[in-house]
Write a protein that holds these residues in place. Structure first.
Motif, PDB file in Angstrom:
ATOM      1  N   THR A   1      -6.422  -2.531  -1.717  1.00  0.00           N
ATOM      2  CA  THR A   1      -6.926  -2.050  -0.654  1.00  0.00           C
ATOM      3  C   THR A   1      -8.113  -1.221  -1.302  1.00  0.00           C
ATOM      4  O   THR A   1      -8.157  -0.397  -2.403  1.00  0.00           O
ATOM      5  N   ASN A   2      -8.991  -0.508  -0.440  1.00  0.00           N
ATOM      6  CA  ASN A   2     -10.154   0.480  -0.837  1.00  0.00           C
ATOM      7  C   ASN A   2      -9.680   1.833  -1.083  1.00  0.00           C
ATOM      8  O   ASN A   2     -10.440   2.630  -1.506  1.00  0.00           O
ATOM      9  N   GLU A   3      -8.483   2.287  -0.674  1.00  0.00           N
ATOM     10  CA  GLU A   3      -7.951   3.470  -0.534  1.00  0.00           C
ATOM     11  C   GLU A   3      -7.982   4.351  -1.878  1.00  0.00           C
ATOM     12  O   GLU A   3      -8.607   5.312  -2.100  1.00  0.00           O
TER      13      GLU A   3
ATOM     14  N   PRO B   1       0.834  -1.339   0.028  1.00  0.00           N
ATOM     15  CA  PRO B   1      -0.074  -0.296   0.031  1.00  0.00           C
ATOM     16  C   PRO B   1       0.812   1.320  -0.092  1.00  0.00           C
ATOM     17  O   PRO B   1       0.314   2.521  -0.084  1.00  0.00           O
TER      18      PRO B   1
END
Length: 191
Positions: A142-144, A111
């Motif tokens: 990831t949802n970022e 990430p």
């Protein structure tokens, strides 16, 4: 004469790499031999010991194909220590280097690379680089980067738009239609 010199250099490279010693072709005057050295080094069982050779080539080699191959090699290693080098290479003047750097960051899957990949997804002039960034963001998982990927579904290049959509489906595990409004509505409900 040139062919003989290349053949001799290649044979010297093969023999020296069999002994487990340094790979002299990485410093060759020939970009083809430097690129071949990186390919062989990255495919060897001792590839991790060549980390600094790969980062040096990515950072400073004069040939864009050598730099691109170094990015591929770093991606194969999947070592998060390579992230700063690959992030810097997202600004390289060669599309090939930027594409292979984005792919390598996706292979590493850390990430830490999301911010740089998101910036390139939005700002890079090449649709090929933007597509590689969208795919890499999906691989990180990831949802970022969801908002940036939703915006990228509106990219003028269909391949970028499709890849952003596929990455959104992968990250969110949703199977919404490829409509930005539906994705924005879903994302707003998740906040």
């Amino acid at each position: 004469m040139r062919r003989i010199l290349i053949a001799f250099s290649f044979l010297f490279f093969i023999l020296s790499s069999c002994k487990g010693g340094p790979v002299p072709a990485i410093t060759s005057a020939s970009p083809d031999l430097r690129r071949e050295a990186i390919i062989r080094m990255s495919g060897s069982p001792a590839a991790k010991q060549y980390f600094s050779d790969f980062t040096t080539a990515l950072d400073s080699d004069t040939d864009y194909l050598v730099r691109a191959q170094a990015a591929v090699a770093l991606g194969k290693l999947k070592d998060p220590k390579a992230i700063p080098y690959l992030v810097t290479a997202l600004s390289d003047n060669s599309n090939y280097v930027r594409i292979d750097s984005a792919n390598a960051l996706g292979n590493i899957g850390d990430p830490q690379a999301i911010q740089a990949l998101t910036k390139s997804l939005v700002d890079d002039p090449s649709p090929h680089v933007r597509r590689a960034c969208a795919k890499a963001l999906g691989n990180i998982g990831t949802n970022e980067p969801v908002e940036a990927l939703i915006r990228a579904m509106d990219d003028v290049d269909l391949s970028v738009s499709d890849t952003a959509y596929q990455s959104l489906c992968k990250i969110t595990k949703q199977s919404l239609p490829k409509k930005i409004g539906d994705w924005k509505e879903w994302h707003n409900k998740q906040k």
